[in-house]
Design a protein around this motif. Structure first.
Motif, PDB file in Angstrom:
ATOM      1  N   PHE A  34       0.839  -1.197   0.000  1.00  0.00           N
ATOM      2  CA  PHE A  34       0.000   0.000   0.000  1.00  0.00           C
ATOM      3  C   PHE A  34       0.881   1.258   0.000  1.00  0.00           C
ATOM      4  CE2 PHE A  34      -3.779   2.287   2.193  1.00  0.00           C
ATOM      5  CZ  PHE A  34      -4.304   2.640   0.959  1.00  0.00           C
ATOM      6  N   GLY A  35       1.985   1.232   0.734  1.00  0.00           N
ATOM      7  CA  GLY A  35       2.924   2.347   0.681  1.00  0.00           C
ATOM      8  C   GLY A  35       3.499   2.524  -0.712  1.00  0.00           C
ATOM      9  N   TRP A  36       3.859   1.417  -1.341  1.00  0.00           N
ATOM     10  CA  TRP A  36       4.357   1.437  -2.728  1.00  0.00           C
ATOM     11  C   TRP A  36       3.303   2.042  -3.650  1.00  0.00           C
ATOM     12  CZ3 TRP A  36       8.792  -0.809  -5.290  1.00  0.00           C
ATOM     13  CH2 TRP A  36       8.669  -0.925  -6.681  1.00  0.00           C
ATOM     14  N   ALA A  37       2.066   1.585  -3.528  1.00  0.00           N
ATOM     15  CA  ALA A  37       0.999   2.050  -4.417  1.00  0.00           C
ATOM     16  C   ALA A  37       0.752   3.543  -4.254  1.00  0.00           C
ATOM     17  CB  ALA A  37      -0.283   1.265  -4.131  1.00  0.00           C
ATOM     18  N   GLN A  38       0.719   4.018  -3.014  1.00  0.00           N
ATOM     19  CA  GLN A  38       0.477   5.449  -2.803  1.00  0.00           C
ATOM     20  C   GLN A  38       1.601   6.284  -3.403  1.00  0.00           C
ATOM     21  OE1 GLN A  38      -1.117   7.165   0.691  1.00  0.00           O
ATOM     22  NE2 GLN A  38      -2.158   5.310   1.375  1.00  0.00           N
ATOM     23  N   MET A  39       2.820   5.792  -3.330  1.00  0.00           N
ATOM     24  CA  MET A  39       3.925   6.520  -3.957  1.00  0.00           C
ATOM     25  C   MET A  39       3.775   6.546  -5.471  1.00  0.00           C
ATOM     26  SD  MET A  39       6.162   8.018  -2.043  1.00  0.00           S
ATOM     27  CE  MET A  39       7.705   8.039  -2.950  1.00  0.00           C
ATOM     28  N   GLN A  40       3.337   5.447  -6.048  1.00  0.00           N
ATOM     29  CA  GLN A  40       3.186   5.398  -7.498  1.00  0.00           C
ATOM     30  C   GLN A  40       2.133   6.394  -7.964  1.00  0.00           C
ATOM     31  OE1 GLN A  40       3.644   1.578  -9.281  1.00  0.00           O
ATOM     32  NE2 GLN A  40       2.041   1.930 -10.781  1.00  0.00           N
ATOM     33  N   SER A  41       1.087   6.564  -7.179  1.00  0.00           N
ATOM     34  CA  SER A  41      -0.019   7.436  -7.576  1.00  0.00           C
ATOM     35  C   SER A  41       0.156   8.881  -7.109  1.00  0.00           C
ATOM     36  CB  SER A  41      -1.333   6.889  -7.013  1.00  0.00           C
ATOM     37  OG  SER A  41      -1.559   5.559  -7.425  1.00  0.00           O
ATOM     38  N   HIS A  42       0.789   9.073  -5.945  1.00  0.00           N
ATOM     39  CA  HIS A  42       0.837  10.409  -5.330  1.00  0.00           C
ATOM     40  C   HIS A  42       2.198  10.699  -4.690  1.00  0.00           C
ATOM     41  CE1 HIS A  42      -3.510  11.186  -5.648  1.00  0.00           C
ATOM     42  NE2 HIS A  42      -3.730   9.959  -5.213  1.00  0.00           N
ATOM     43  N   GLY A  43       3.285  10.178  -5.246  1.00  0.00           N
ATOM     44  CA  GLY A  43       4.577  10.248  -4.579  1.00  0.00           C
ATOM     45  C   GLY A  43       5.023  11.641  -4.181  1.00  0.00           C
ATOM     46  N   ASN A  44       4.967  12.595  -5.099  1.00  0.00           N
ATOM     47  CA  ASN A  44       5.412  13.952  -4.775  1.00  0.00           C
ATOM     48  C   ASN A  44       4.577  14.558  -3.659  1.00  0.00           C
ATOM     49  OD1 ASN A  44       7.252  13.672  -6.815  1.00  0.00           O
ATOM     50  ND2 ASN A  44       6.267  15.103  -8.222  1.00  0.00           N
ATOM     51  N   LEU A  45       3.274  14.386  -3.755  1.00  0.00           N
ATOM     52  CA  LEU A  45       2.383  14.934  -2.740  1.00  0.00           C
ATOM     53  C   LEU A  45       2.636  14.283  -1.393  1.00  0.00           C
ATOM     54  CD1 LEU A  45      -0.063  16.582  -1.769  1.00  0.00           C
ATOM     55  CD2 LEU A  45      -1.535  14.733  -2.607  1.00  0.00           C
ATOM     56  N   LEU A  46       2.747  12.965  -1.361  1.00  0.00           N
ATOM     57  CA  LEU A  46       2.929  12.255  -0.097  1.00  0.00           C
ATOM     58  C   LEU A  46       4.196  12.719   0.619  1.00  0.00           C
ATOM     59  CD1 LEU A  46       2.341   8.506   0.578  1.00  0.00           C
ATOM     60  CD2 LEU A  46       4.466   9.563   1.294  1.00  0.00           C
ATOM     61  N   LEU A  47       5.298  12.801  -0.101  1.00  0.00           N
ATOM     62  CA  LEU A  47       6.542  13.221   0.537  1.00  0.00           C
ATOM     63  C   LEU A  47       6.469  14.668   0.988  1.00  0.00           C
ATOM     64  CD1 LEU A  47       9.201  11.450  -1.719  1.00  0.00           C
ATOM     65  CD2 LEU A  47       8.389  10.764   0.541  1.00  0.00           C
ATOM     66  N   SER A  48       5.804  15.500   0.217  1.00  0.00           N
ATOM     67  CA  SER A  48       5.616  16.890   0.630  1.00  0.00           C
ATOM     68  C   SER A  48       4.821  16.978   1.924  1.00  0.00           C
ATOM     69  CB  SER A  48       4.906  17.677  -0.478  1.00  0.00           C
ATOM     70  OG  SER A  48       4.581  18.986  -0.045  1.00  0.00           O
ATOM     71  N   LEU A  49       3.765  16.192   2.030  1.00  0.00           N
ATOM     72  CA  LEU A  49       2.930  16.204   3.235  1.00  0.00           C
ATOM     73  C   LEU A  49       3.713  15.711   4.447  1.00  0.00           C
ATOM     74  CD1 LEU A  49      -0.438  14.830   1.782  1.00  0.00           C
ATOM     75  CD2 LEU A  49       0.146  17.203   2.322  1.00  0.00           C
ATOM     76  N   TYR A  50       4.503  14.669   4.273  1.00  0.00           N
ATOM     77  CA  TYR A  50       5.300  14.149   5.387  1.00  0.00           C
ATOM     78  C   TYR A  50       6.364  15.154   5.814  1.00  0.00           C
ATOM     79  CZ  TYR A  50       3.325   9.395   5.140  1.00  0.00           C
ATOM     80  OH  TYR A  50       2.503   8.296   5.198  1.00  0.00           O
ATOM     81  N   GLY A  51       6.949  15.838   4.845  1.00  0.00           N
ATOM     82  CA  GLY A  51       7.932  16.858   5.183  1.00  0.00           C
ATOM     83  C   GLY A  51       7.333  17.983   5.996  1.00  0.00           C
ATOM     84  N   GLN A  52       6.119  18.374   5.646  1.00  0.00           N
ATOM     85  CA  GLN A  52       5.439  19.428   6.405  1.00  0.00           C
ATOM     86  C   GLN A  52       5.069  18.936   7.804  1.00  0.00           C
ATOM     87  OE1 GLN A  52       2.430  21.698   3.904  1.00  0.00           O
ATOM     88  NE2 GLN A  52       3.140  20.216   2.388  1.00  0.00           N
ATOM     89  N   ALA A  53       4.669  17.668   7.917  1.00  0.00           N
ATOM     90  CA  ALA A  53       4.292  17.133   9.226  1.00  0.00           C
ATOM     91  C   ALA A  53       5.490  17.018  10.163  1.00  0.00           C
ATOM     92  CB  ALA A  53       3.626  15.761   9.053  1.00  0.00           C
ATOM     93  N   ARG A  54       6.692  16.970   9.624  1.00  0.00           N
ATOM     94  CA  ARG A  54       7.889  16.957  10.470  1.00  0.00           C
ATOM     95  C   ARG A  54       8.188  18.330  11.072  1.00  0.00           C
ATOM     96  NH1 ARG A  54      12.198  13.726   6.603  1.00  0.00           N
ATOM     97  NH2 ARG A  54      11.336  11.615   6.871  1.00  0.00           N
ATOM     98  N   GLY A  55       7.587  19.386  10.501  1.00  0.00           N
ATOM     99  CA  GLY A  55       7.938  20.732  10.921  1.00  0.00           C
ATOM    100  C   GLY A  55       9.274  21.180  10.361  1.00  0.00           C
ATOM    101  N   ARG A  56       9.664  20.601   9.231  1.00  0.00           N
ATOM    102  CA  ARG A  56      10.950  20.935   8.613  1.00  0.00           C
ATOM    103  C   ARG A  56      10.784  21.362   7.159  1.00  0.00           C
ATOM    104  NH1 ARG A  56      14.684  15.813   9.858  1.00  0.00           N
ATOM    105  NH2 ARG A  56      16.195  17.085   8.713  1.00  0.00           N
ATOM    106  N   ALA A  57       9.578  21.759   6.793  1.00  0.00           N
ATOM    107  CA  ALA A  57       9.317  22.114   5.394  1.00  0.00           C
ATOM    108  C   ALA A  57      10.110  23.341   4.959  1.00  0.00           C
ATOM    109  CB  ALA A  57       7.816  22.347   5.190  1.00  0.00           C
ATOM    110  N   ALA A  58      10.280  24.323   5.853  1.00  0.00           N
ATOM    111  CA  ALA A  58      11.058  25.514   5.494  1.00  0.00           C
ATOM    112  C   ALA A  58      12.516  25.143   5.254  1.00  0.00           C
ATOM    113  CB  ALA A  58      10.942  26.562   6.599  1.00  0.00           C
ATOM    114  N   GLN A  59      13.021  24.193   5.994  1.00  0.00           N
ATOM    115  CA  GLN A  59      14.392  23.711   5.793  1.00  0.00           C
ATOM    116  C   GLN A  59      14.525  23.042   4.425  1.00  0.00           C
ATOM    117  OE1 GLN A  59      15.813  21.089   8.877  1.00  0.00           O
ATOM    118  NE2 GLN A  59      17.287  20.099   7.528  1.00  0.00           N
ATOM    119  N   TYR A  60      13.474  22.338   4.022  1.00  0.00           N
ATOM    120  CA  TYR A  60      13.518  21.634   2.745  1.00  0.00           C
ATOM    121  C   TYR A  60      13.239  22.549   1.555  1.00  0.00           C
ATOM    122  CZ  TYR A  60      13.019  17.407   5.686  1.00  0.00           C
ATOM    123  OH  TYR A  60      13.190  16.414   6.621  1.00  0.00           O
TER     124      TYR A  60
END
Length: 698
Positions: free
Chosen positions: A65-91
């Motif tokens: 399921f993690g693989w599938a979500q990356m295939q369909s929404h990879g850029n969005l998913l990683l962006s969302l996780y980066g923001q949830a870390r509180g490190r989006a400005a660093q990235y």
């Protein structure tokens, strides 16, 4: 080695390994032929980009399921996780500073680590497997992931829980704009949900309608999937980045969610003294924590901003015109994902209700139906136990200098408004309070604390209840047709006053407008003529003062009604009609000419509109080019389910089941949306094989 060369070398090595892994994977997958789904770990992709996931073990299903979500929404998913870390400005730079400040102030990263440690060993391994699927896909297909978001890799299990908190606790329950404005006004999010019992179903089978309305972007995007593993075979949808289905059904039962009228946060005004705050007559010091917030500059360098977070006994402190502390429910309940997972694994009402009683999910109405014929509406929420006051009282700023206003417990499951198998045979929710879920009323508001939910019923909810109330025997096809209803309940309330008033008081253009409104079908179909004129007139009116008869609990489905000031309403109609004619060349311009289904490369005439108009088929629009409008929210994932043998189900993910650049599934379901159609749900191997596009074996 210089740092920039070392970074280049690591990146080159990563890409090289990724290419090698991808080549090996393609060779393995290419050598496989379609076989029994029980023989291997695999994802079967159908023609609409829906992954049908089969795992020999539960961890393998999570990984896929993690693989599938990356295939369909990879850029969005990683962006969302980066923001949830509180490190989006660093990235990604300065534009994410406020997001990081919100996440860090609310303690999300630290709490995510604590939640991760609090998971059962088994479920923690499932989260790790989902994260592994994300990382494995990124290694295998680094060329398909945007370079800017690769910095988030590798993903860990705690990132999933940080994302969950950001979505549920700090977006749905409370978001930064509400805190900034000290307002409890809900973000633009809603849903419809129906449950129909065998006594009201034409087939004698219970039916369920799932119909969330969320923004068509960002963390609100739905992802449709089927997950099959030991102990589970469920179909449904979840928000991108969430590793379990949030709305789902199996062979025996199903549920949907709506955003409920629930107050899960409070802002406490603090009285400052001697560097602290007054509480129960004494001065207490603030707890304080300092963060170094890194911000990426345009030249790639990092600057540092100091963020000092203060906390009172209530929660995180915010200072603007007033110093307030924020208290939010659910921060001590880390079991939401496992509860959703076990809801999908349940096989009967008793099992399902036992899972709900954990009360880990902080909000959302649960609308339920099953094969045995049971239906249920549960006002699911972690409602604070408050000593006094009604719903409106707790939407205000609360005095924070006394423990009398500080809630510390939530109501148990038995206290929540709930109805099972009502005499009416049907249940509905369109983001209205639970008191209006069916008629005759089945839940008495007087039996619950006044602060649990307000007393009101929107025009959309009235339209929802009207369709169910007026049909004694509802077929599956009728339920689907009702789901697509674009009739404006508000038009039925006001036109019988507005049209004669326009003919009596209006000038020439007002009388011509009245003629258009008289012949209008009162719907927002693509070819409806008069809908644009009426909708823009409503937008120009102040509906809080427009009605001669306000909403009444005694007549909840027929009020408000009538025009309080017909002459003023006609004056508004004259101005709006002149603008419509000038802009579009005709007063009776078709709805679909002005309101467009524009998304990705798709641009079609729209049907449906704003829920405030009393439309069940919700679409929210913003202004686009050439005085046209395009959707930004509304009908997103739809599922119509009948618990027959076998289960009959149809669905639609309005904007398509992918957002990754280059995917053919961005907007590919919008033509069906424009035709008011759903598509069949394929759940068994025969139908999946008949519509198979790609098979991946792990």
């Amino acid at each position: 080695m210089p740092s920039f060369l070392l970074a280049w070398y690591k990146r080159y090595l990563f890409k090289a390994l990724a290419f090698t892994f991808s080549l090996i994977f393609v060779l393995i997958v290419g050598s496989q032929s379609f076989s029994s789904t029980s023989l291997s770990n695999q994802i079967l992709w159908d023609t609409y980009g829906v992954p049908h996931i089969y795992g020999q073990t539960i961890p393998s299903a999570f990984k896929e399921f993690g693989w599938a979500q990356m295939q369909s929404h990879g850029n969005l998913l990683l962006s969302l996780y980066g923001q949830a870390r509180g490190r989006a400005a660093q990235y990604w730079g300065e534009e994410y500073v406020e997001s990081d400040q919100w996440i860090l102030t609310m303690g999300v990263p630290d709490r995510a680590r604590a939640w991760y440690a609090a998971q059962s060993p088994a479920f923690r391994s499932y989260l790790d497997a989902f994260a592994s699927g994300i990382n494995t896909y990124a290694q295998a297909h680094a060329d398909l992931i945007d370079d800017s978001v690769e910095v988030v890799l590798p993903v860990k299990g705690e990132d999933i829980l940080a994302h969950l908190q950001r979505v549920l606790n700090f977006t749905f329950i409370v978001d930064p704009t509400q805190v900034a404005n000290l307002s409890h006004q809900q973000p633009k999010a809603g849903s419809n949900g129906w449950a129909i019992s065998p006594q009201r179903s034409a087939s004698g089978n219970a039916m369920l309608l799932a119909n969330p309305h969320l923004p068509w972007s960002d963390l609100f995007l739905w992802y449709e999937a089927q997950i099959t593993a030991p102990g589970i075979d469920a179909y449904g949808a979840t928000l991108v980045g969430i590793p379990v289905l949030a709305i789902a059904f199996n062979d025996n039962l199903g549920w949907t969610h709506t955003v409920n009228t629930f107050d899960g946060w409070d802002a406490y005004e603090l009285k400052l003294a001697n560097g602290g705050y007054i509480f129960d007559g004494k001065v207490r010091p603030f707890e304080s924590e300092t963060f170094s917030l890194k911000v990426k500059q345009k030249d790639g360098s990092l600057s540092n901003k100091e963020l000092v977070v203060r906390r009172s006994v209530h929660g995180a402190v915010f200072a603007a015109d007033k110093t307030v502390a924020l208290r939010v429910v659910g921060l001590d309940r880390p079991g939401t994902l496992e509860q959703w997972w076990d809801m999908a694994r349940s096989q009967n009402f008793q099992q399902f209700q036992a899972v709900l009683q954990r009360l880990q999910l902080p909000m959302f109405t649960v609308m339920y139906a099953d094969r045995a014929g049971h239906i249920m509406h549960l006002f699911n929420a972690q409602v604070p136990v408050r000593q006094q006051g009604n719903f409106a009282d707790w939407e205000k700023i609360i005095p924070g200098d006394t423990s009398k206003t500080l809630w510390t417990k939530i109501h148990p499951y038995r206290d929540l408004p709930r109805i099972v198998d009502p005499d009416s045979g049907w249940l509905q929710n369109a983001n209205d309070p639970p008191w209006t879920t069916t008629f005759p009323p089945a839940i008495d508001a007087n039996n619950y604390p006044a602060y649990i939910a307000p007393r009101s019923m929107s025009f959309r909810a009235q339209r929802s209840a009207k369709m169910l109330f007026e049909d004694d025997k509802i077929s599956f096809d009728e339920m689907v047709a009702y789901k697509h209803s674009t009739r404006m309940e508000l038009g039925d309330r006001l036109l019988d006053d507005l049209i004669p008033a326009a003919n009596k008081y209006g000038n020439n253009i007002a009388q011509r407008a009245a003629k258009v409104l008289q012949t209008w079908d009162r719907q927002a179909n693509a070819d409806s003529r008069g809908a644009v004129l009426f909708a823009l007139w409503v937008q120009a009116m102040d509906l809080d003062t427009a009605f001669s008869q306000t909403w009444s609990e005694k007549s909840p489905r027929t009020t408000p009604d009538g025009l309080a000031n017909p002459q003023a309403a006609v004056a508004t109609l004259e101005a709006v009609a002149a603008e419509v004619e000038k802009t579009y060349g005709a007063l009776n311009v078709p709805w679909g000419e002005v309101f467009r289904l524009k998304y990705g490369n798709v641009d079609l005439p729209a049907n449906g509109g704003f829920g405030d108009l009393g439309i069940f088929r919700v679409l929210d629009f913003i202004a686009a080019k050439d005085n046209r409008f395009q959707p930004v929210a509304g009908d997103s994932f739809v599922a119509a389910i009948e618990f027959s043998q076998p289960v009959k189900a149809m669905a639609l993910t309005s904007y398509g089941n992918a957002s990754q650049p280059g995917s053919t599934h961005i907007g590919d379901q919008l033509p069906l949306f424009a035709q008011k159609k759903l598509r069949p749900v394929w759940r068994d191997s025969k139908n999946i094989k008949a519509h198979l596009v790609k098979k991946e074996v792990f």
